[in-house]
Design a protein around this motif. Structure first.
Motif, PDB file in Angstrom:
ATOM      1  N   GLU A 240       0.762  -1.429  -0.137  1.00 26.05           N
ATOM      2  CA  GLU A 240      -0.155  -0.122  -0.476  1.00 26.05           C
ATOM      3  C   GLU A 240       0.919   0.739  -0.364  1.00 26.05           C
ATOM      4  O   GLU A 240       0.538   2.209  -0.651  1.00 26.05           O
ATOM      5  CB  GLU A 240      -0.936  -0.070   0.944  1.00 26.05           C
ATOM      6  CG  GLU A 240      -1.643  -1.231   1.342  1.00 26.05           C
ATOM      7  CD  GLU A 240      -2.764  -0.577   0.322  1.00 26.05           C
ATOM      8  OE1 GLU A 240      -3.131   0.096  -0.107  1.00 26.05           O
ATOM      9  OE2 GLU A 240      -3.862  -2.137  -0.287  1.00 26.05           O
ATOM     10  N   LEU A 241       2.201   1.093   0.640  1.00 20.23           N
ATOM     11  CA  LEU A 241       2.762   2.757   0.991  1.00 20.23           C
ATOM     12  C   LEU A 241       3.014   3.245  -0.645  1.00 20.23           C
ATOM     13  O   LEU A 241       3.441   4.390  -1.141  1.00 20.23           O
ATOM     14  CB  LEU A 241       4.397   2.070   1.688  1.00 20.23           C
ATOM     15  CG  LEU A 241       3.803   2.099   3.455  1.00 20.23           C
ATOM     16  CD1 LEU A 241       5.579   1.844   3.904  1.00 20.23           C
ATOM     17  CD2 LEU A 241       3.661   3.475   3.373  1.00 20.23           C
ATOM     18  N   THR A 246       0.255  10.618  -0.419  1.00 17.47           N
ATOM     19  CA  THR A 246      -0.169  11.378   0.387  1.00 17.47           C
ATOM     20  C   THR A 246       0.441  11.067   1.530  1.00 17.47           C
ATOM     21  O   THR A 246       0.144  10.156   1.720  1.00 17.47           O
ATOM     22  CB  THR A 246      -1.049  12.241   0.259  1.00 17.47           C
ATOM     23  OG1 THR A 246      -2.197  11.747   1.019  1.00 17.47           O
ATOM     24  CG2 THR A 246      -1.506  12.953  -1.126  1.00 17.47           C
ATOM     25  N   ARG A 247       0.602  11.763   2.358  1.00 21.49           N
ATOM     26  CA  ARG A 247       2.005  11.047   3.780  1.00 21.49           C
ATOM     27  C   ARG A 247      -0.119  10.870   4.824  1.00 21.49           C
ATOM     28  O   ARG A 247       0.043   9.957   4.924  1.00 21.49           O
ATOM     29  CB  ARG A 247       1.558  12.618   4.598  1.00 21.49           C
ATOM     30  CG  ARG A 247       2.258  12.175   6.152  1.00 21.49           C
ATOM     31  CD  ARG A 247       2.965  13.082   7.014  1.00 21.49           C
ATOM     32  NE  ARG A 247       3.312  12.848   8.248  1.00 21.49           N
ATOM     33  CZ  ARG A 247       4.211  13.543   8.781  1.00 21.49           C
ATOM     34  NH1 ARG A 247       4.961  14.873   8.048  1.00 21.49           N
ATOM     35  NH2 ARG A 247       4.006  13.209  10.456  1.00 21.49           N
ATOM     36  N   ASP A 248      -1.127  12.020   4.174  1.00 22.70           N
ATOM     37  CA  ASP A 248      -2.351  11.115   4.787  1.00 22.70           C
ATOM     38  C   ASP A 248      -3.192   9.796   4.769  1.00 22.70           C
ATOM     39  O   ASP A 248      -3.544   8.870   5.085  1.00 22.70           O
ATOM     40  CB  ASP A 248      -3.563  12.322   4.296  1.00 22.70           C
ATOM     41  CG  ASP A 248      -3.554  13.709   5.287  1.00 22.70           C
ATOM     42  OD1 ASP A 248      -2.950  13.566   6.302  1.00 22.70           O
ATOM     43  OD2 ASP A 248      -4.135  14.537   5.185  1.00 22.70           O
ATOM     44  N   VAL A 381       7.314  11.038  -0.854  1.00 20.80           N
ATOM     45  CA  VAL A 381       6.057  11.815  -0.917  1.00 20.80           C
ATOM     46  C   VAL A 381       6.171  12.902  -0.703  1.00 20.80           C
ATOM     47  O   VAL A 381       5.338  13.874  -2.066  1.00 20.80           O
ATOM     48  CB  VAL A 381       4.630  11.120  -0.643  1.00 20.80           C
ATOM     49  CG1 VAL A 381       4.371   9.645  -0.867  1.00 20.80           C
ATOM     50  CG2 VAL A 381       4.485  11.544   0.477  1.00 20.80           C
ATOM     51  N   GLU A 382       6.304  13.686   0.349  1.00 17.25           N
ATOM     52  CA  GLU A 382       6.365  14.672   0.502  1.00 17.25           C
ATOM     53  C   GLU A 382       7.693  15.490  -0.426  1.00 17.25           C
ATOM     54  O   GLU A 382       7.385  16.917  -0.397  1.00 17.25           O
ATOM     55  CB  GLU A 382       6.412  15.351   1.962  1.00 17.25           C
ATOM     56  CG  GLU A 382       5.562  14.832   2.472  1.00 17.25           C
ATOM     57  CD  GLU A 382       5.884  15.640   3.893  1.00 17.25           C
ATOM     58  OE1 GLU A 382       7.461  16.043   4.782  1.00 17.25           O
ATOM     59  OE2 GLU A 382       5.027  15.449   5.474  1.00 17.25           O
ATOM     60  N   SER A 383       8.790  15.131  -1.025  1.00 24.98           N
ATOM     61  CA  SER A 383       9.200  15.788  -1.840  1.00 24.98           C
ATOM     62  C   SER A 383       9.113  15.824  -3.043  1.00 24.98           C
ATOM     63  O   SER A 383       8.870  16.425  -4.034  1.00 24.98           O
ATOM     64  CB  SER A 383      11.170  14.936  -1.759  1.00 24.98           C
ATOM     65  OG  SER A 383      11.539  15.088  -0.553  1.00 24.98           O
ATOM     66  N   LYS A 384       8.706  14.533  -3.010  1.00 26.03           N
ATOM     67  CA  LYS A 384       7.565  14.463  -4.398  1.00 26.03           C
ATOM     68  C   LYS A 384       6.736  15.599  -4.573  1.00 26.03           C
ATOM     69  O   LYS A 384       6.458  16.244  -5.693  1.00 26.03           O
ATOM     70  CB  LYS A 384       7.047  13.166  -5.349  1.00 26.03           C
ATOM     71  CG  LYS A 384       6.413  13.103  -6.173  1.00 26.03           C
ATOM     72  CD  LYS A 384       5.278  11.803  -6.633  1.00 26.03           C
ATOM     73  CE  LYS A 384       4.893  11.639  -7.707  1.00 26.03           C
ATOM     74  NZ  LYS A 384       4.430  10.272  -7.821  1.00 26.03           N
ATOM     75  N   GLN A 385       6.229  16.227  -3.670  1.00 27.78           N
ATOM     76  CA  GLN A 385       5.089  16.914  -4.036  1.00 27.78           C
ATOM     77  C   GLN A 385       5.433  18.290  -3.505  1.00 27.78           C
ATOM     78  O   GLN A 385       5.285  19.485  -4.216  1.00 27.78           O
ATOM     79  CB  GLN A 385       3.848  17.009  -2.743  1.00 27.78           C
ATOM     80  CG  GLN A 385       2.816  15.575  -2.401  1.00 27.78           C
ATOM     81  CD  GLN A 385       1.727  15.690  -3.257  1.00 27.78           C
ATOM     82  OE1 GLN A 385       1.313  16.836  -3.265  1.00 27.78           O
ATOM     83  NE2 GLN A 385       1.103  14.259  -3.791  1.00 27.78           N
ATOM     84  N   THR A 386       6.854  18.840  -3.101  1.00 30.10           N
ATOM     85  CA  THR A 386       7.129  19.913  -3.438  1.00 30.10           C
ATOM     86  C   THR A 386       7.586  20.560  -5.211  1.00 30.10           C
ATOM     87  O   THR A 386       7.610  21.431  -5.543  1.00 30.10           O
ATOM     88  CB  THR A 386       8.683  19.692  -2.373  1.00 30.10           C
ATOM     89  OG1 THR A 386       8.321  19.760  -1.583  1.00 30.10           O
ATOM     90  CG2 THR A 386       9.125  20.958  -2.538  1.00 30.10           C
ATOM     91  N   LEU A 387       7.618  19.014  -6.229  1.00 30.42           N
ATOM     92  CA  LEU A 387       8.695  19.028  -6.895  1.00 30.42           C
ATOM     93  C   LEU A 387       7.513  19.369  -7.451  1.00 30.42           C
ATOM     94  O   LEU A 387       7.812  19.636  -9.241  1.00 30.42           O
ATOM     95  CB  LEU A 387       9.591  17.793  -7.170  1.00 30.42           C
ATOM     96  CG  LEU A 387      10.766  17.318  -6.667  1.00 30.42           C
ATOM     97  CD1 LEU A 387      11.302  16.206  -6.927  1.00 30.42           C
ATOM     98  CD2 LEU A 387      11.850  18.576  -6.960  1.00 30.42           C
TER      99      LEU A 387
END
Length: 612
Positions: A240-241, A246-248, A381-387
């Motif tokens: 699932e990961l 997203t982090r949520d 995922v947070e790094s990807k969201q930033t990019l």
């Protein structure tokens, strides 16, 4: 000589012969006595032959002879029966001796008791089974080695069965004289006489080794079951990961997978507050929020709390859950797992179970790796969201006296250090390109040689008062810390002990958690501005279009001709002079156009952000 005397003498001689024959055959001294008796009676009869007047006088002697001969006959019959009985008795005694030897040498404990259970006989094996000498147990009852593991009802049922005349068979847990427990396989049989039980015989076999082996196998099977269930949960989590964006989603997936397993009851992910350290859950499964908050509050009544221990020690912490406010039944255990990836903290994972042995069967390293995997996924995922995010939050920080490699260099040399670019190839060491203002390059190189956190330094060039260096950093820096929380650094410069850093984080990320985590890591870091910005998403097609627009016609022609003619291959298929001839220009002009194109390409690749 009359007939009576002759018959009497004949009978007596017959008696002598018969007695001698029986004496020779039986060796019984009684026949020797009878032989002498008949001999003397015969001798007397012979001595009275001349003096006897009539045969009637010898009639009593004839009767005596007959009776004596009959006595010899019946005695012979008696001796025959007696010998037969002796032979049978010897056989019986031999069997009894064999039986006694068998009991004495038996490997099982065998003992006889009276009707009240008092031991009357015990074989030597009783000592090897119970630890008591046979002399110690005689006169005692088997209660001497009872362990207390069986209740009164158990023994009442046992006695009820054997007193009724039935044999009891089963397993008992006893205690040796040394105090250690042992398991025995016992058979207790009543001995009856005329329908009444007057004794009991018991045979006990030590099966401790077998029982311990069975318990080990049972324990191993239990471990395998737990490990299989745990591995299934971990496989589902890992699967699932990969799909979570997203982090949520990551946190919700982890909690739901644990709570849906038969092995675990409740799972939650939370973080501690920056001001008072209060732990707040932001994802959970298996319980309602109110009950979960009460549980966390009760769990954190200790000092330090399990959450503090887990985060500060970077190791899972196991604790008992003593309150009954969770929606689970019975005593509960909880493990608090730090979610950390390359020194970046993303909170903790709490897992609650009603199985008191669940965590004992799972290696601690499994939870360590799980925490790192979850934290790694959150960081990714947070790094990807930033990019890829169109909307970013720009964070501006003031740095004052922070403990960080570049800040330490600026403070020690009293100069300005500016980060130009970072190269992170996944190894522990990180390559940073920095410009240093004012100090001579030799001074910087000398400082780097003494600094433990710098492995290598390379002076690239010096322009006016600024020198560019390539540094290999071997410890955590503010650059790597920001990157771990999904932030990209736009600029970073520090003069002396103070500086400024600008970073961007995707607006969809948890900005507050990122800022709190950074401020916890660096005491001297202060957020002074937060701005929302829109950024262009640069796809490959957009990058090509922008680069093509930035190049002049001659620069594109020089780069294209050099590429297709093999100028960049090694060894080169055509030299610069030959490529220039193809373009009908001089080699100098070709080189100028090609380097201008390369400069624009590298600016597009490296100048967008300092580090991501």
């Amino acid at each position: 000589m009359n007939a009576i005397i002759a018959l009497s003498i004949g009978l007596r001689l017959l008696g002598v012969g018969y007695s001698i024959l029986l004496l020779a055959r039986t060796r019984d001294r009684r026949f020797g006595f009878l032989t002498l008796l008949f001999s003397f009676m015969t001798l007397r009869q012979l001595l009275t032959v001349q003096t006897a007047s009539t045969g009637l006088e010898e009639l009593p002697g004839l009767v005596v002879s007959v009776l004596t001969l009959l006595t010899v006959y019946y005695l012979s019959e008696y001796v025959t029966e007696e010998n037969a009985l002796k032979t049978e008795l010897r056989a019986v005694n031999e069997r009894l001796r064999s039986f006694q030897k068998a009991i004495e040498h038996a490997g099982h404990a065998i003992f006889l008791t009276d009707s009240d259970g008092t031991i009357e006989y015990a074989n030597p094996a009783v000592e090897s089974v119970t630890g008591y000498d046979r002399e110690e147990v005689i006169g005692e009852t088997p209660r001497l080695w009872q362990s207390g593991k069986h209740g009164d009802d158990f023994y009442a049922e046992l006695w009820g069965q054997i007193t009724s005349g039935s044999v009891w068979e089963g397993e008992l847990t006893n205690r040796r004289k040394s105090g250690e427990l042992l398991w025995i396989d016992a058979t207790i049989a009543p001995i009856t006489e005329d329908g009444d039980v007057n004794r009991y015989v018991a045979i006990e076999r030590d099966i401790t080794e077998r029982k311990e082996r069975e318990m080990r196998i049972e324990d191993q099977n239990g471990r395998l079951t737990v490990l299989n269930n745990t591995n299934e949960v971990l496989r589902d989590i890992n699967r699932e990961l990969v799909a979570a964006s997203t982090r949520d989603e990551i946190e919700a997936t982890v909690c739901e997978q644990f709570a849906s397993s038969d092995l675990f009851d409740v799972a939650w992910i939370g973080s501690r507050g920056l001001v008072d350290g209060t732990v707040s859950p932001h994802s959970w499964a298996g319980s309602d929020l109110g009950s979960l908050e009460n549980h966390i509050e009760a769990m954190c009544n200790t000092d330090p709390t399990p959450v503090e221990q887990a985060l500060e020690g970077q190791d899972p912490v196991f604790t008992d859950v003593e309150d009954d406010r969770l929606q689970t039944v019975g005593k509960k255990r909880c493990v608090v797992v730090p979610l950390a990836y390359q020194d970046a903290e993303y909170g903790v994972l709490g897992v609650v179970t009603s199985n008191p042995n669940a965590f004992d069967l799972i290696e601690r390293d499994v939870f360590v790796e799980l925490g790192q995997t979850i934290a790694d996924a959150i960081s990714a995922v947070e790094s990807k969201q930033t990019l890829i995010s169109n909307s970013v939050t720009e964070l501006e920080f003031r740095l004052t006296g922070i403990d960080e490699p570049l800040a330490n260099m600026a403070a020690q040399l009293d100069c300005t250090v500016t980060l130009e670019h970072v190269v992170d190839d996944g190894d522990e060491e990180q390559v940073q390109y920095v410009t240093v203002t004012e100090p001579d390059p030799e001074v910087v190189i000398e400082y780097a040689a003494e600094a433990d956190f710098i492995d290598t330094i390379e002076h690239v060039y010096t322009h006016e008062e600024q020198a560019l260096f390539q540094l290999s950093i071997n410890e955590r820096s503010v650059v790597t810390t920001f990157a771990q929380y999904g932030a990209s650094i736009e600029s970073f410069s520090i003069t002396g002990t103070t500086g400024r850093l600008v970073a961007q984080v995707a607006s969809s990320n948890d900005i507050r958690s990122v800022v709190n985590a950074l401020r916890t890591t660096y005491d001297g870091l202060t957020l002074i501005a937060q701005r929302e910005r829109e950024q262009d998403i640069q796809t490959e097609a957009v990058f090509r279009k922008q680069l093509t627009a930035a190049l002049t016609e001659r620069q594109r022609e020089a780069a294209r001709t050099a590429h297709f003619s093999g100028f960049f291959d090694w060894p080169r298929e055509h030299s610069g002079e030959e490529v220039a001839s193809m373009m009908d220009i001089s080699q100098t002009t070709f080189t100028q156009h090609l380097r201008a194109a390369e400069k624009k390409l590298f600016e597009a690749l490296f100048d967008r952000t300092v580090a991501t």
